[in-house]
Design an enzyme around this catalytic site. Structure first.
Site, PDB file in Angstrom:
ATOM      1  N   HIS A  78       4.048   1.775  -8.321  1.00 36.82           N
ATOM      2  CA  HIS A  78       2.855   0.827  -8.348  1.00 36.82           C
ATOM      3  C   HIS A  78       2.159   0.786  -9.481  1.00 36.82           C
ATOM      4  O   HIS A  78       1.420  -0.127  -9.890  1.00 36.82           O
ATOM      5  CB  HIS A  78       3.098   0.544  -6.714  1.00 36.82           C
ATOM      6  CG  HIS A  78       3.439   0.774  -5.712  1.00 36.82           C
ATOM      7  ND1 HIS A  78       3.909   1.663  -4.669  1.00 36.82           N
ATOM      8  CD2 HIS A  78       4.008  -0.529  -5.383  1.00 36.82           C
ATOM      9  CE1 HIS A  78       3.790   1.322  -3.668  1.00 36.82           C
ATOM     10  NE2 HIS A  78       4.385  -0.571  -3.737  1.00 36.82           N
ATOM     11  N   GLY A  95       8.816  -4.729  -8.831  1.00 31.45           N
ATOM     12  CA  GLY A  95       9.477  -3.554  -8.991  1.00 31.45           C
ATOM     13  C   GLY A  95      11.348  -3.498  -9.082  1.00 31.45           C
ATOM     14  O   GLY A  95      11.967  -4.344  -8.229  1.00 31.45           O
ATOM     15  N   LYS A  96      11.942  -3.567  -9.965  1.00 29.55           N
ATOM     16  CA  LYS A  96      13.307  -3.553 -10.064  1.00 29.55           C
ATOM     17  C   LYS A  96      14.091  -2.557  -8.778  1.00 29.55           C
ATOM     18  O   LYS A  96      15.530  -2.992  -8.533  1.00 29.55           O
ATOM     19  CB  LYS A  96      14.278  -3.062 -11.097  1.00 29.55           C
ATOM     20  CG  LYS A  96      14.263  -3.944 -12.340  1.00 29.55           C
ATOM     21  CD  LYS A  96      15.636  -3.610 -13.604  1.00 29.55           C
ATOM     22  CE  LYS A  96      15.025  -4.050 -14.769  1.00 29.55           C
ATOM     23  NZ  LYS A  96      15.832  -4.483 -15.550  1.00 29.55           N
ATOM     24  N   LYS A  97      13.495  -1.788  -7.865  1.00 31.85           N
ATOM     25  CA  LYS A  97      13.824  -0.788  -7.266  1.00 31.85           C
ATOM     26  C   LYS A  97      14.234  -1.771  -5.948  1.00 31.85           C
ATOM     27  O   LYS A  97      14.899  -1.950  -5.231  1.00 31.85           O
ATOM     28  CB  LYS A  97      12.823   0.549  -6.364  1.00 31.85           C
ATOM     29  CG  LYS A  97      13.114   0.192  -5.125  1.00 31.85           C
ATOM     30  CD  LYS A  97      13.239   1.760  -5.448  1.00 31.85           C
ATOM     31  CE  LYS A  97      13.537   2.928  -4.043  1.00 31.85           C
ATOM     32  NZ  LYS A  97      12.803   1.593  -2.845  1.00 31.85           N
ATOM     33  N   ARG A 142       8.858   4.856   1.265  1.00 33.23           N
ATOM     34  CA  ARG A 142       8.746   6.131   2.181  1.00 33.23           C
ATOM     35  C   ARG A 142      10.059   6.787   2.519  1.00 33.23           C
ATOM     36  O   ARG A 142       9.962   7.664   3.158  1.00 33.23           O
ATOM     37  CB  ARG A 142      10.499   4.818   3.314  1.00 33.23           C
ATOM     38  CG  ARG A 142       9.898   3.696   3.702  1.00 33.23           C
ATOM     39  CD  ARG A 142      10.826   2.866   3.920  1.00 33.23           C
ATOM     40  NE  ARG A 142      10.653   1.434   5.189  1.00 33.23           N
ATOM     41  CZ  ARG A 142      10.349   0.184   5.348  1.00 33.23           C
ATOM     42  NH1 ARG A 142      10.689  -0.122   3.651  1.00 33.23           N
ATOM     43  NH2 ARG A 142       9.924  -0.254   5.579  1.00 33.23           N
ATOM     44  N   LEU A 183      11.833   6.361  -6.231  1.00 34.13           N
ATOM     45  CA  LEU A 183      10.232   6.481  -5.448  1.00 34.13           C
ATOM     46  C   LEU A 183      10.111   5.713  -5.114  1.00 34.13           C
ATOM     47  O   LEU A 183      10.345   4.471  -5.073  1.00 34.13           O
ATOM     48  CB  LEU A 183       8.549   6.401  -6.846  1.00 34.13           C
ATOM     49  CG  LEU A 183       8.671   7.863  -7.385  1.00 34.13           C
ATOM     50  CD1 LEU A 183       7.406   8.095  -7.948  1.00 34.13           C
ATOM     51  CD2 LEU A 183       9.234   9.039  -7.087  1.00 34.13           C
ATOM     52  N   SER A 184      10.053   5.559  -3.392  1.00 31.11           N
ATOM     53  CA  SER A 184       9.858   4.624  -2.160  1.00 31.11           C
ATOM     54  C   SER A 184       8.626   4.959  -1.481  1.00 31.11           C
ATOM     55  O   SER A 184       8.646   6.590  -0.851  1.00 31.11           O
ATOM     56  CB  SER A 184      11.025   4.592  -1.691  1.00 31.11           C
ATOM     57  OG  SER A 184      10.698   4.426   0.033  1.00 31.11           O
ATOM     58  N   GLY A 207       0.998  -0.739  -0.048  1.00 32.61           N
ATOM     59  CA  GLY A 207       0.136  -0.069   0.158  1.00 32.61           C
ATOM     60  C   GLY A 207       0.691   1.389   0.225  1.00 32.61           C
ATOM     61  O   GLY A 207       2.277   0.868  -0.222  1.00 32.61           O
TER      62      GLY A 207
END
Ligand code: PAF
Length: 287
Positions: free
Chosen positions: A33, A151-153, A191, A188-189, A27
């Site tokens: 996302h 995601g590759k993040k 957190r 983007l995260s 979420g």
């Protein structure tokens, strides 16, 4: 779009005949996302012109948080997340409570191999990949997707999941989505929301450190003179001097995340994790 909370309701919502693409999340969704969700929609529509089904899950998984981590404060934004998912092609949101997903303590767990899961993130967040693998395996059993997007993040997470699927012979195609970045280059995260205005301005320095290391690697490889420990140490020092606490900034082989000792022609990746104030950020860059 249907929003369901229990396993029984999810089973009723799933069309058994439809090709199913799945986007697991915790979420507090961002553009990264949403692009995974769009990719899920495009893939099922491309593969089954008669219409496949897309499913997203929203579940903050206690098992993957350490005792001093942010499980309690992790942002829960279900209503907004559902609106975003609906606008980006989601058919079903599965948002179980802890009691729905873990009605009793989850004592059966998936333990990924130490050489993949106890390094990098796993070394600094003990048990993290046991928690991730366990919940993803359980969600795969519940949703029974044909495709799943990550995601590759979270580069190491994607690798652990690919390996789990391969070793456990799960009939699921894993698709990796590119890292989505803010205009200044910050990955983007969820957190990032913890950062103060000043920290947010500084946060891009992590991706700059990775870019700097990637550039030294390219130059070193071209000159056949790559001093990996010195290049890694320089990148960590540069961050420390700006007030960061780096956990690691490192060069690895893409295929198994093993360390590199000198000039290397295999596909490589630089990965980093560092704390800025109270917020721990991670990022990576394929070289
Ligand atoms: O990447 C995440 O958000 C989580 O680790 C995942 C894959 C949803 C499992 O809880």
């Amino acid at each position: 779009m249907q929003i369901v909370h229990t396993l029984a309701d999810l089973r009723r919502a799933l069309n058994p005949a439809a090709l199913r693409a799945f986007v697991p999340t915790m979420g507090n969704l961002h553009q990264g996302h949403l692009e995974l969700m769009q990719m899920a929609r495009q893939e099922v529509d491309k593969r089954t012109p008669t219409g496949g089904m897309t499913v997203a899950s929203i579940f903050v998984n206690r098992l993957q948080f350490g005792p001093n981590e942010d499980f309690d404060t992790y942002p829960r934004t279900l209503e907004n997340d559902c609106a975003l998912l609906e606008a980006n092609g989601c058919d079903v949101v599965f948002a179980p409570s802890e009691k729905d997903l873990y009605p009793e303590p989850q004592v059966f767990k998936v333990h990924p191999p130490a050489e993949l899961a106890d390094i990098l993130e796993g070394a600094f967040r003990p048990g993290f990949f046991v928690g991730v693998s366990t919940v993803v395996h359980k969600l795969f059993n519940i949703v029974q997707p044909d495709l799943a997007m990550f995601g590759k993040k979270d580069y190491q997470q994607l690798m652990v999941i690919r390996r789990m699927v391969q070793q456990m012979a799960l009939p699921i195609e894993i698709i990796g989505g590119e890292t989505r970045r803010a205009e200044d280059g910050l990955a983007l995260s969820s957190r990032n929301g913890y950062l103060s205005t000043e920290e947010r301005a500084e946060a891009v320095q992590l991706s700059m450190a990775l870019k700097g290391l990637a550039a030294s690697v390219r130059a070193g490889n071209a000159a056949d003179q790559l001093d990996v420990p010195a290049a890694e140490a320089a990148a960590m020092d540069a961050l420390r001097q700006r007030g960061w606490e780096p956990d690691y900034i490192t060069l690895r082989r893409q295929h198994d995340l093993s360390p590199v000792n000198g000039p290397c022609v295999e596909p490589l990746v630089v990965l980093g994790a560092a704390k800025l104030g109270k917020t721990r950020l991670i990022d990576n860059l394929e070289v």
